[in-house]
Design an enzyme around this catalytic site. Sequence first.
Site, PDB file in Angstrom:
ATOM      1  CG  HIS A  86      -1.544   1.309   1.556  1.00 20.26           C
ATOM      2  ND1 HIS A  86      -2.552   1.860   0.805  1.00 20.26           N
ATOM      3  CD2 HIS A  86      -1.295   2.201   2.554  1.00 20.26           C
ATOM      4  CE1 HIS A  86      -2.902   3.036   1.323  1.00 20.26           C
ATOM      5  NE2 HIS A  86      -2.150   3.265   2.383  1.00 20.26           N
ATOM      6  CB  SER A 120      10.969   6.356 -13.591  1.00 21.24           C
ATOM      7  OG  SER A 120       9.881   7.184 -13.871  1.00 21.24           O
ATOM      8  CB  SER A 121      12.037   9.601  -9.532  1.00 20.32           C
ATOM      9  OG  SER A 121      10.922   8.860  -9.195  1.00 20.32           O
ATOM     10  CG  HIS A 173      12.440  14.116   6.712  1.00 19.07           C
ATOM     11  ND1 HIS A 173      11.390  13.706   7.483  1.00 19.07           N
ATOM     12  CD2 HIS A 173      12.275  15.442   6.540  1.00 19.07           C
ATOM     13  CE1 HIS A 173      10.622  14.733   7.786  1.00 19.07           C
ATOM     14  NE2 HIS A 173      11.139  15.812   7.229  1.00 19.07           N
ATOM     15  CE1 TYR A 219       8.915  19.252   4.651  1.00 22.27           C
ATOM     16  CE2 TYR A 219      10.517  17.530   5.114  1.00 22.27           C
ATOM     17  CZ  TYR A 219       9.610  18.481   5.552  1.00 22.27           C
ATOM     18  OH  TYR A 219       9.390  18.639   6.888  1.00 22.27           O
ATOM     19  CB  THR A 250       5.779  24.821   7.502  1.00 19.13           C
ATOM     20  OG1 THR A 250       6.917  24.020   7.163  1.00 19.13           O
ATOM     21  CG2 THR A 250       4.534  24.136   7.003  1.00 19.13           C
ATOM     22  CE  LYS A 283       6.443  26.802   1.208  1.00 16.71           C
ATOM     23  NZ  LYS A 283       6.108  27.420  -0.073  1.00 16.71           N
TER      24      LYS A 283
END
Lengths: 47, 537
Positions: free
Chosen positions: B81, B173-174, B257, B261, B332, B335
């Site tokens: 999953h 791919s990324s 980590h 992001y 953050t 934002k």
Amino acid sequence: MAGNGTSVAPDSGQRQRGVRRTALLLGSIAAIFYVGFIAMMIWRATR
Amino acid sequence: MAYNDHAATAHDHDAHDHKPHGWRRWVYATNHKDIGTMYLVFAGISFFIGGSMAMLIRLELFKPGMQFLDPMFFNTMTTMHALEMIFGAVMPAWTGLANWMIPMQVGAPDMALPRLNNFSFWILPFAFILLLSTLFVPGGGPAGGWTMYPPLMLQGGASFPMTIFAIHMMGISSILGAINVVVTIMNLRAPGMTLLRMPLFVWTWLITAYLLIAVMPVLAGAVTMLLTDHFFGTSFFTAAGGGDPVMFQHIFWFFGHPEVYILILPAFGVVSEIIPTFSRKPLFGYEAMVYATASIAFLSFIVWAHHMFTVGMPLAGQLFFMLSTMLIAIPTGVKVFNWTATMYRGSLSFEPPMLFALSFLFLFTIGGLSGLMLAIVPADYQYQDTYFVVAHFHYVLVPGAVFAIMGAIYYWLPKWTGNMYDMTLAKWHFWLSTIFVNVLFFPQHFLGLAGMPRRIPDYAVQFTDWNMVSSIGGFAFGLSQFLFPYIIWKCVHGGVRVGNRAWEGAHGLEWELPSPPPFHSWTEPPSDALIQRGAAH
């Protein structure tokens, strides 16, 4: 127009060279990271 | 509120678009819009596959005791999953949106490296077929969790090398996709599109792409070491041979980590596009948003060991990782403040993209705050490996990343198709999703605080009630998601026609193009006047 924030109109040859240069640079960095990290680990393991 | 305010501009090249037809159009695709569509369809399929695994997990956890699943299969489901949702749904969805939007937003005719773009996409289906096929090999699929910690992961059967190879393919791919994004943004911006005129979605993707290039090789290295430990007699992580399993955790989270992001930064970009549009005001503090994004990206590299407080580390290490993690709250917070300030005294309207953005704002903040709680070392000793952590990261990733993706699709779908979607159904989709995502995940905070461990198929009876509530929320959330493909399908096949600027408050180069945009857009770079009008921040 390289990655310096300037905005002069490039001709297509100049643009293609820019694309190639940036792609090669980033590709090399990624490849060195990718292969280098694995190679370094394998080398360490065989010492 | 869609209206046709702009006649087709000079960029309408439909008349001489030469689209390939049939299967060749997709297999040999080099057009950024086609590849974007393929990524989005792929992400949608993965979302439903990963979602069905989540349904099985919630079904098993509906009551204490073993109901339907074998414990090993339960662990396989939690592992698969996570891998499906992270690498198969959220990341490809962002790449799809990047493919569709970045060239149109920076005034480029296509991605810089179209064939590489094709290759990046077509690796993915094979990677996921390989991963899913592990369910049918002897011993079943990977069951060690998406973190793949040794020694548990090393005990996997035939699925182990297949999983590692699939992860390598996803990583490649990324990386290739990220290179394409950086090269496009750095080289194909229209004249006049300076870096600080770029839309926030482009900025956040640029920073995300750098993160991808930096950390995906680390994951590749880590899983390769697992592979050599298993098959070639090395002892990187095997204590018996002088290795250290904790080293894997450090390497994994040095990737893991920033990966968080990678999943969430483009969401910040999307929300920064949607909120100004539906507030009919420029984004408050554009430059601060750019710097905040870059700060978050930088900090993401120096916080990894907060995932490992209970493993044991020196006090100085604990303090460093606790404080550096808390520092992330500052950019953050900038934002969240700026989005709120953008709405202040704005002329707000609440169409589906705005509803999803607002839901993101509230619910992602809940996920962020529980993240701050987890950053506190002594508190983390209590929360570690409980359902509190599950609640935390699902708040970040579902009403965070997934809602932002849905908001982005509802925002740009009229541009892509030229049709407005069924607004009533989309609002139903929003309300059902928002209500049931909370029914699903909020009780998991209580379960975690009461001590229910994660990754178990059975639990003590005192956890029954909230597990039932959570499962009911899960089933309802899962069912309500079937509305989404239906709404998209209906929109693709018809609806009220929209003009260039489908939303009256929208700014940006993409809204200067016809809806739907021609197969090849911006073959002539946009004028400076258009760029300035788009960069209304």
